[in-house]
Write a protein that holds these residues in place. Sequence first.
Motif, PDB file in Angstrom:
ATOM      1  N   SER A 291     -69.511  94.351  21.686  1.00  0.00           N
ATOM      2  CA  SER A 291     -69.298  95.753  22.050  1.00  0.00           C
ATOM      3  C   SER A 291     -69.353  96.618  20.798  1.00  0.00           C
ATOM      4  O   SER A 291     -69.601  96.129  19.692  1.00  0.00           O
ATOM      5  N   ASP A 292     -69.101  97.910  20.967  1.00  0.00           N
ATOM      6  CA  ASP A 292     -69.113  98.804  19.810  1.00  0.00           C
ATOM      7  C   ASP A 292     -67.733  98.921  19.166  1.00  0.00           C
ATOM      8  O   ASP A 292     -67.518  99.770  18.296  1.00  0.00           O
ATOM      9  N   ASP A 293     -66.797  98.063  19.568  1.00  0.00           N
ATOM     10  CA  ASP A 293     -65.484  98.015  18.931  1.00  0.00           C
ATOM     11  C   ASP A 293     -65.673  97.599  17.472  1.00  0.00           C
ATOM     12  O   ASP A 293     -66.307  96.580  17.199  1.00  0.00           O
TER      13      ASP A 293
ATOM     14  N   TYR B 147     -64.911  93.993  16.696  1.00  0.00           N
ATOM     15  CA  TYR B 147     -65.898  93.091  17.284  1.00  0.00           C
ATOM     16  C   TYR B 147     -67.200  93.122  16.475  1.00  0.00           C
ATOM     17  O   TYR B 147     -67.809  92.079  16.215  1.00  0.00           O
TER      18      TYR B 147
END
Length: 199
Positions: free
Chosen positions: A8-10, A13
């Motif tokens: 994801s774009d976290d 992460y």
Amino acid sequence: MERCGWVSDDPLYLSYHDTEWGVPDYDSRALWEKLILDGFQAGLSWITILRKRESFRAAFQGFDPHVIATWGEAEVTRLLANPGIIRHRGKIEATIGNARAWAVIEANEGFDRYLWDFVGGQPIQNEWQTLAEVPAQTDISVKLSKDLKKRGFKFCGPTITYAFMQAVGMVNDHLVTCPCHAPVRQAAPDRRFGTMAKG
């Protein structure tokens, strides 16, 4: 080029994907920590584990298996009261048992060598184009799972062991369209055991 579709774009992460996932790891203790965390992930998302990883490390004494192998019910009770980790009695108790199993393997052959023997001492370089091609488990992860269980490990089914193999670079499963695929391929191996794959 785009990163692997599972990330994801976290920021946490992204950092994990870009700097850690798939990079060959040959440190026995670090390998054990990652296997334990993959076991804790069962039924959960990996980002949940990443967000709690530092709390896990604090709660489990830096994931020192020599220390954890000596623990008993008092430590289990303490950990079950810790909101910073996954409070699952079965997984906590398995971690203690897995530390004892690790100690036997480490003393007899080295946990790093033991694991890397399953892939002949070198990372398997896959060439996946899409996420749909990436398997959830393989013949090797099934063999690894069975052997770990035979040696006393728990929470190490073939899907968990394959996720572990991906994470520690025993296989390079970055998609070929991912900017990390080539660097991970070039990073491996910095150490070869010169053994044949098991099975």
